[in-house]
Design a protein around this motif. Structure first.
Motif, mmCIF file in Angstrom:
data_model
loop_
_atom_site.group_PDB
_atom_site.id
_atom_site.type_symbol
_atom_site.label_atom_id
_atom_site.label_comp_id
_atom_site.label_asym_id
_atom_site.label_seq_id
_atom_site.Cartn_x
_atom_site.Cartn_y
_atom_site.Cartn_z
ATOM 1 N N LYS A 293 0.829 -1.212 0.000
ATOM 2 C CA LYS A 293 0.000 0.000 0.000
ATOM 3 C C LYS A 293 0.862 1.259 0.000
ATOM 4 N N GLU B 3 -16.348 8.249 -5.085
ATOM 5 C CA GLU B 3 -16.164 7.073 -4.234
ATOM 6 C C GLU B 3 -17.187 5.996 -4.595
ATOM 7 N N SER C 198 -16.070 4.678 -8.023
ATOM 8 C CA SER C 198 -14.692 4.151 -8.016
ATOM 9 C C SER C 198 -13.836 4.713 -9.147
ATOM 10 N N LYS C 199 -14.275 5.823 -9.742
ATOM 11 C CA LYS C 199 -13.487 6.444 -10.805
ATOM 12 C C LYS C 199 -13.907 7.899 -10.960
ATOM 13 N N TYR D 165 -6.038 4.617 4.373
ATOM 14 C CA TYR D 165 -5.566 3.465 3.596
ATOM 15 C C TYR D 165 -5.482 2.192 4.438
ATOM 16 N N MET E 297 -8.501 0.065 3.877
ATOM 17 C CA MET E 297 -8.781 -0.199 2.467
ATOM 18 C C MET E 297 -7.909 -1.341 1.970
ATOM 19 N N SER E 298 -8.410 -2.049 0.982
ATOM 20 C CA SER E 298 -7.589 -3.084 0.347
ATOM 21 C C SER E 298 -6.605 -2.409 -0.606
ATOM 22 N N SER F 249 -6.248 -2.875 -3.784
ATOM 23 C CA SER F 249 -6.930 -2.462 -5.013
ATOM 24 C C SER F 249 -7.751 -1.190 -4.785
ATOM 25 N N GLN F 250 -8.343 -1.053 -3.597
ATOM 26 C CA GLN F 250 -9.096 0.159 -3.280
ATOM 27 C C GLN F 250 -8.176 1.365 -3.172
ATOM 28 N N LYS G 95 -5.348 1.767 -4.767
ATOM 29 C CA LYS G 95 -4.935 2.113 -6.126
ATOM 30 C C LYS G 95 -6.040 2.839 -6.877
ATOM 31 N N ARG G 96 -7.294 2.408 -6.691
ATOM 32 C CA ARG G 96 -8.407 3.084 -7.342
ATOM 33 C C ARG G 96 -8.550 4.515 -6.829
ATOM 34 N N PHE G 97 -8.396 4.671 -5.513
ATOM 35 C CA PHE G 97 -8.477 6.008 -4.922
ATOM 36 C C PHE G 97 -7.408 6.925 -5.527
#
Length: 325
Positions: free
Chosen positions: A146, A230, A233-234, A280, A283-284, A286-287, A289-291
């Protein structure tokens, strides 16, 4: 009586009575601050904004004191949070926010000098940049996935934040706006997200005004946009354009006001909060990275929009700073 989970600075109870449902609320703040909140609510209510009715005490005051805490009683307002996944919900939110900001101009509080956000902008920008730099130093030897993901974006956010800060220093409109009397500043809710505006058949009611202050529309717009992206996710330019168009119909802004709106939304306030509050951690990967991706896309878009308006009236500043973007 049922206690409602809330942040540490408030105590809220839902009261079911034979005369209806009410909300009993105490905000753990100064009496002066509470009076400012009540004044702001009352002004906006008189301008047609749907805000829960305050039930006065038998003495006619809008609050009472108990164990050194100030309490107010409000009528419970039904409704559900707006659906920001749908275009209709996004436009509805933009229209509501624009109308609230427009009618707030002219509010004059006896405590106005204490709650004008404009005076803190420069310091806030510098403090946030320092906060990001300090986080970077503290985590320089941390190579967990992360943290590595965050480090791959941190240079961009520091650079864009520095650019936004430099543009703010050079922005002649910001200096003019900052010096205006309080009643010529907009009122900002301070926590404008869908759980705080409840949609019902008869009206959309805005609740929880604990963070209200004089400030600029970007503060409420940023909070709202953060919730929209949010959910998706984009970053979506289309949805933002929908939101902005609905807002501007209700509260038309000048080109100079738009430049300041986009400039403040380009600054990495959300990214700094993400680091400072260690969001963070919950968050996972992948979450995370999306953020980071969506915040970078939003920041680039906002900087481009700010620059396009600045070129109309402050081209020299833009030419000097454009290589940094």
């Amino acid at each position: 009586m049922k206690k409602i989970p809330t942040p540490k600075n408030t105590s809220v109870y839902r009261l079911q009575t034979d005369r209806g449902t009410y909300i009993l609320k105490s905000i753990h703040t100064s009496k002066r601050r509470q009076l400012f909140i009540l004044e702001a609510e009352d002004y906006l209510r008189n301008q047609g904004i749907s805000i829960p009715e305050v039930i006065p005490t038998k003495r006619g005051t809008p609050y009472f004191l108990w164990k050194q805490s100030l309490y107010i009683l409000q009528r419970f307002c039904p409704g559900k949070p707006a659906n920001l996944r749908s275009p209709k919900g996004v436009k509805q939110a933009g229209k509501l926010l624009g109308n609230m900001h427009r009618v707030s101009l002219g509010f004059l509080s006896s405590h106005r000098a204490l709650y004008v956000g404009a005076r803190d902008w420069i310091q806030e920008y510098e403090d946030d940049l320092l906060s990001i730099k300090n986080w970077k130093k503290r985590n320089s030897s941390n190579r967990t996935p992360k943290i590595k993901a965050i480090f791959s974006y941190i240079r961009f956010f520091l650079s864009s934040g520095k650019t936004a800060c430099d543009l703010l220093h050079r922005n002649s409109f910001f200096l003019k706006w900052k010096s205006l009397p309080a009643y010529e500043h907009f009122l900002c809710h301070g926590d404008f997200h869908p759980r705080n505006f409840l949609v019902d058949r008869s009206a959309t009611t805005i609740i929880d005004w604990e963070d209200v202050r004089y400030d600029f529309p970007s503060k409420d717009m940023s909070r709202l946009v953060d919730n929209i992206i949010e959910l998706d996710s984009k970053w979506s330019k289309t949805k933002f354009s929908m939101l902005l168009s609905a807002y501007l119909i209700e509260n038309p802004l000048t080109d100079q006001q738009k430049s300041l709106l986009f400039l403040d939304m380009a600054f990495p306030h959300i990214f700094e909060r993400f680091l400072r509050k260690k969001i963070y951690h919950r968050m996972s990967l992948s979450q995370v990275k999306r953020f980071l991706r969506r915040e970078k896309q939003k920041t680039k878009d906002m900087l481009e929009r700010a620059m396009s308006y600045l070129f109309l009236f402050d081209a020299n500043s833009c030419m000097a700073l454009s290589p940094m973007i």
